[in-house]
Design an enzyme around this catalytic site. Structure first.
Site, mmCIF file in Angstrom:
data_model
loop_
_atom_site.group_PDB
_atom_site.id
_atom_site.type_symbol
_atom_site.label_atom_id
_atom_site.label_comp_id
_atom_site.label_asym_id
_atom_site.label_seq_id
_atom_site.Cartn_x
_atom_site.Cartn_y
_atom_site.Cartn_z
ATOM 1 N N CYS A 2 0.823 -1.205 0.000
ATOM 2 C CA CYS A 2 0.000 0.000 0.000
ATOM 3 C C CYS A 2 0.859 1.257 0.000
ATOM 4 O O CYS A 2 1.767 1.398 0.803
ATOM 5 C CB CYS A 2 -0.960 0.051 1.175
ATOM 6 S SG CYS A 2 -2.189 -1.256 1.219
ATOM 7 N N ARG A 27 6.082 -1.833 -4.183
ATOM 8 C CA ARG A 27 5.569 -2.309 -2.899
ATOM 9 C C ARG A 27 4.599 -3.472 -3.087
ATOM 10 O O ARG A 27 4.364 -4.237 -2.151
ATOM 11 C CB ARG A 27 4.825 -1.171 -2.184
ATOM 12 C CG ARG A 27 5.739 -0.133 -1.556
ATOM 13 C CD ARG A 27 4.934 1.039 -1.052
ATOM 14 N NE ARG A 27 5.724 1.900 -0.183
ATOM 15 C CZ ARG A 27 5.607 1.935 1.140
ATOM 16 N NH1 ARG A 27 4.749 1.154 1.749
ATOM 17 N NH2 ARG A 27 6.352 2.744 1.859
ATOM 18 N N TRP A 74 -3.048 -2.962 -1.494
ATOM 19 C CA TRP A 74 -2.800 -4.403 -1.434
ATOM 20 C C TRP A 74 -3.931 -4.982 -0.600
ATOM 21 O O TRP A 74 -4.069 -4.688 0.577
ATOM 22 C CB TRP A 74 -1.436 -4.675 -0.791
ATOM 23 C CG TRP A 74 -0.984 -6.096 -0.860
ATOM 24 C CD1 TRP A 74 -0.383 -6.722 -1.897
ATOM 25 C CD2 TRP A 74 -1.061 -7.062 0.198
ATOM 26 N NE1 TRP A 74 -0.079 -8.026 -1.564
ATOM 27 C CE2 TRP A 74 -0.490 -8.259 -0.280
ATOM 28 C CE3 TRP A 74 -1.556 -7.044 1.503
ATOM 29 C CZ2 TRP A 74 -0.408 -9.423 0.493
ATOM 30 C CZ3 TRP A 74 -1.470 -8.194 2.278
ATOM 31 C CH2 TRP A 74 -0.901 -9.357 1.764
ATOM 32 N N ASN A 98 -3.397 2.973 4.936
ATOM 33 C CA ASN A 98 -2.534 1.801 5.002
ATOM 34 C C ASN A 98 -2.673 1.182 6.382
ATOM 35 O O ASN A 98 -2.773 1.904 7.374
ATOM 36 C CB ASN A 98 -1.063 2.166 4.792
ATOM 37 C CG ASN A 98 -0.762 2.576 3.372
ATOM 38 O OD1 ASN A 98 -1.603 2.456 2.484
ATOM 39 N ND2 ASN A 98 0.444 3.082 3.157
ATOM 40 N N GLY A 99 -2.602 -0.130 6.455
ATOM 41 C CA GLY A 99 -2.693 -0.817 7.735
ATOM 42 C C GLY A 99 -3.977 -1.609 7.850
ATOM 43 O O GLY A 99 -4.658 -1.879 6.853
ATOM 44 N N GLU A 481 16.057 -20.236 1.751
ATOM 45 C CA GLU A 481 15.974 -19.052 0.900
ATOM 46 C C GLU A 481 15.778 -19.437 -0.560
ATOM 47 O O GLU A 481 14.994 -18.810 -1.284
ATOM 48 C CB GLU A 481 17.235 -18.201 1.076
ATOM 49 C CG GLU A 481 17.408 -17.062 0.077
ATOM 50 C CD GLU A 481 16.307 -16.015 0.121
ATOM 51 O OE1 GLU A 481 16.309 -15.152 -0.771
ATOM 52 O OE2 GLU A 481 15.458 -16.051 1.018
ATOM 53 N N LYS A 485 12.619 -18.256 -2.808
ATOM 54 C CA LYS A 485 12.741 -17.521 -4.072
ATOM 55 C C LYS A 485 11.959 -18.209 -5.181
ATOM 56 O O LYS A 485 11.274 -17.572 -5.975
ATOM 57 C CB LYS A 485 14.209 -17.415 -4.486
ATOM 58 C CG LYS A 485 14.993 -16.348 -3.790
ATOM 59 C CD LYS A 485 14.531 -14.973 -4.221
ATOM 60 C CE LYS A 485 14.850 -13.964 -3.139
ATOM 61 N NZ LYS A 485 13.989 -14.040 -1.958
ATOM 62 N N GLU A 488 8.175 -17.911 -4.622
ATOM 63 C CA GLU A 488 7.734 -16.514 -4.711
ATOM 64 C C GLU A 488 7.452 -16.094 -6.148
ATOM 65 O O GLU A 488 6.439 -15.451 -6.429
ATOM 66 C CB GLU A 488 8.822 -15.577 -4.152
ATOM 67 C CG GLU A 488 8.802 -15.367 -2.664
ATOM 68 C CD GLU A 488 9.862 -14.369 -2.228
ATOM 69 O OE1 GLU A 488 9.549 -13.501 -1.415
ATOM 70 O OE2 GLU A 488 11.009 -14.454 -2.705
ATOM 71 N N HIS A 504 13.920 -38.111 7.707
ATOM 72 C CA HIS A 504 12.900 -38.045 8.751
ATOM 73 C C HIS A 504 11.557 -37.581 8.190
ATOM 74 O O HIS A 504 10.783 -36.919 8.882
ATOM 75 C CB HIS A 504 13.356 -37.126 9.881
ATOM 76 C CG HIS A 504 14.552 -37.641 10.614
ATOM 77 N ND1 HIS A 504 14.496 -38.658 11.528
ATOM 78 C CD2 HIS A 504 15.858 -37.281 10.528
ATOM 79 C CE1 HIS A 504 15.703 -38.905 11.991
ATOM 80 N NE2 HIS A 504 16.558 -38.078 11.400
ATOM 81 N N LYS A 603 6.193 -5.709 -1.390
ATOM 82 C CA LYS A 603 7.595 -5.472 -1.060
ATOM 83 C C LYS A 603 7.775 -5.084 0.398
ATOM 84 O O LYS A 603 8.671 -5.568 1.077
ATOM 85 C CB LYS A 603 8.150 -4.355 -1.961
ATOM 86 C CG LYS A 603 9.642 -4.112 -1.778
ATOM 87 C CD LYS A 603 10.465 -5.314 -2.196
ATOM 88 C CE LYS A 603 11.937 -5.092 -2.028
ATOM 89 N NZ LYS A 603 12.700 -6.320 -2.287
#
Length: 608
Positions: A2, A27, A74, A98-99, A481, A485, A488, A504, A603
């Site tokens: 946002c 963002r 968003w 925003n929020g 990571e 990636k 995402e 396991h 973002k």
């Protein structure tokens, strides 16, 4: 997540708000809108989708007026539709928010019982109706805004314009960031300095509970107790120029290729090449490191994985006990902080809501707070006791690349500094590790020459429905990571595991259709990792090995391999980040997904 832009200006507001919103596209958002005052009345243009669609709406229906607010949304409450897009308005007020307003249902039911009609499914619209209700009761816009925000529970940054009040712009902040920009005859509101950079480099940051009243070029700020407040006006370093792709097809590719340069900037700040030794960062940091009984590391997403790598480094080099946890869990489990403890928080934007909240909780419980951030003017940077900037520069791609490696570079230098301060690292070892770190930019540049070969492997990975990553020691966070990636930006299901954990449970998933990406530098963990790899291959697993030349040779036949330059094992997490980034990027290209703005992601995550 946002973006907000507000202008009390002297020229047509809508075109410049639209351009400012374009700076905030990184963002992540799924709808956008602008409202202005036209002959005293509020007019809006909104659209779901990208800003190009809002631009088309504005070309078909131009929007006049010199006072206005704009927003990229968003979605949280309600789907990304025109009705749910901001600004939300009544005939008397328009707001962008925003929020998350946590008590919006209670407020909405109360206002609906008083006859208010709601047009959207959002939590945000309730703020417009609260303000409008206060205006109907005879309050001034300033008093109506102040009274309304006091009733909101949750996190918010809000910008407002009012019918028949040309040049009046009011902002309020609690939890979510909001900045005021100052110019000669105009003033502005923005989510951050980056949003305001085209207009001014003179910026003040509101604190929690603040309300800013802008009347033309005049700004008055009031704190949570409604007392006049002076917030320091800072000269921001945010560039007014729109960041471009520098000849690359995507921001992510550009940012991957910037890593030799920006990691070099980070290291230049923290290392003295004449030693080579770590630059002594001041008495505050040294004292915190030397007396710390425990270091708590917390962050979210990619930054959390950087912190996980840091845990290995701090414990090994500084013999400092480390606890790491994702920020969204840390404060809710009511952690027991030790006396003389330090807490380290990592964030690219410096506005990550969960990380900021965890920092505040740690500080309230007596911990020395340390922040590794990329945005020096951010909330986390302003509130931490000690700040370690990363100097990555603006990162526009939602999937973090250069910010991650710069975080690792800062953490590596910080860990060496901790070892020196605590007397657990000899001068000889400090010089050896610093000399190795100074070689990192060259190694990254050398590795990037393999891009074409990795592109071919990425096309193969793109055919899979599921991918597993595995590693040991500091390569375990790299496995996490790498999986993050890939999912995402390519939307392929991927998971990262500690190599010893494969048997396991996850080994049950292995067959010839599941690629297993093994991160195995030739270090103390190499033999064990390769043993786990062989267990996978014995069950038909298709292994892509990432190692150095010796590691690839000693491992024997695998489906495919990527050779990383040989270097000190201490550096492996930084260097091995590059191949997992490139693999994800090329897999996403092969699948045709939106690399820079993947679906549902933002973002800067400024809500919990």
């Amino acid at each position: 997540m946002c973006g907000i832009v507000g202008i009390a200006g002297t020229q047509a507001a809508a075109p410049v708000i639209l351009e400012a919103l374009k700076r905030l596209e990184y963002r992540g958002y799924d709808s956008a809108g602008i409202a202005t005052l036209v002959d005293g009345a509020i007019e809006r243009r909104r659209s779901p989708g990208k800003l190009s669609k809002l631009d088309a709406v504005l070309k078909a229906q131009p929007l006049a007026g010199q006072t206005g607010i704009g927003h990229t949304r968003w979605a949280t409450h309600g789907a990304p539709t025109e009705a749910n897009a901001h600004p939300h308005a009544t005939p008397r007020v328009a707001i962008v928010h925003n929020g998350i307003i946590e008590n919006f249902r209670e407020l909405r039911d109360q206002l609906a019982g008083q006859g208010h009609k709601f047009e959207s499914q959002t939590d945000s619209e309730v703020a417009a109706h609260l303000i409008s209700d206060n205006l109907d009761r005879g309050m001034s816009p300033q008093d109506a805004a102040k009274a309304a925000v006091k009733r909101l529970t949750g996190a918010y940054s809000i910008a407002m314009i009012f019918k028949d009040h040309e040049g009046l712009l009011i902002g309020a902040r609690k939890g979510a960031p909001l900045a005021v920009g100052y110019a000669q005859n105009e003033a502005y509101l923005g989510s951050d300095a980056f949003a305001l950079a085209p207009f001014t480099n003179r910026v003040a940051y509101l604190e929690d509970g603040d309300v800013a009243v802008i009347e033309g070029g005049q700004v008055s700020i009031f704190d949570a107790q409604d007392r006049p407040a002076n917030r320091e006006i800072k000269i921001t370093t945010a560039s007014a120029a729109l960041v471009d792709k520098a000849g690359h097809n995507h921001f992510m590719a550009k940012e991957i290729y910037e890593q030799p340069e920006v990691v070099g900037h980070t290291l230049a700040h923290y290392l003295d090449p004449a030693g080579p030794v770590v630059r002594r960062q001041g008495k505050g940091l040294r004292k915190a490191l030397s007396k710390a009984t425990r270091l708590t590391i917390s962050a979210c997403g990619t930054a959390y994985y950087a912190g996980m790598v840091g845990k290995y480094w701090f414990e090994r080099l500084a013999r400092l006990p480390v606890e790491s946890d994702v920020a969204s869990e840390l404060r809710y489990r009511d952690p027991v902080y030790p006396e003389n403890g330090a807490a380290l928080f990592v964030s690219q934007s410096g506005e990550t809501a969960d990380t900021l909240a965890a920092l505040r909780d740690a500080r309230a419980k007596g911990q020395t707070t340390i922040a590794i951030v990329n945005v020096a003017e951010s909330s986390i940077a302003r509130e931490a006791d000690i700040v370690l900037p990363t100097f990555a520069g603006p990162e526009i791609g939602v999937a973090s690349t250069k910010a991650f490696t710069c975080q690792l570079a800062a953490l590596a230098a910080f860990a060496i500094a901790a070892g020196e301060a605590r007397g657990t690292l000899s001068m000889e070892d400090e010089k050896r590790l610093c000399a190795a770190l100074l070689e990192v930019p060259r190694h990254i540049a050398e590795f990037l020459k393999q891009d074409a070969a990795i592109a071919a492997l990425g096309e193969q990975i793109a055919k899979a429905s599921d991918v597993l990553y595995m590693g040991r020691g500091a390569s375990f966070p790299l496995a996490l990571e790498g999986a993050l990636k890939l999912k995402e930006i390519s939307y392929i299901h991927a998971e990262g595991y500690a190599a010893g954990e494969m048997k396991h449970g996850p080994i049950a998933l292995i067959d010839e259709n599941v690629p297993i990406i093994v991160i195995a530098p030739h270090d103390a963990h190499y033999e064990k990792t390769v043993s786990n790899m062989q267990e996978v291959m014995a069950r038909g697993g298709k292994v892509l090995l990432i190692s150095d030349a010796r590691g690839v040779k000693d491992a024997g036949p695998v489906w495919a391999s990527i050779t990383v330059p040989e270097a000190d094992s201490f550096l492996a997490p930084i260097l091995y980040a590059i191949p997992v980034q490139l693999l994800a990027y090329h897999a996403a290209l092969a699948k045709g997904t939106d690399v820079d703005q993947p679906r549902n992601l933002a973002k800067s995550v400024t809500v919990e």
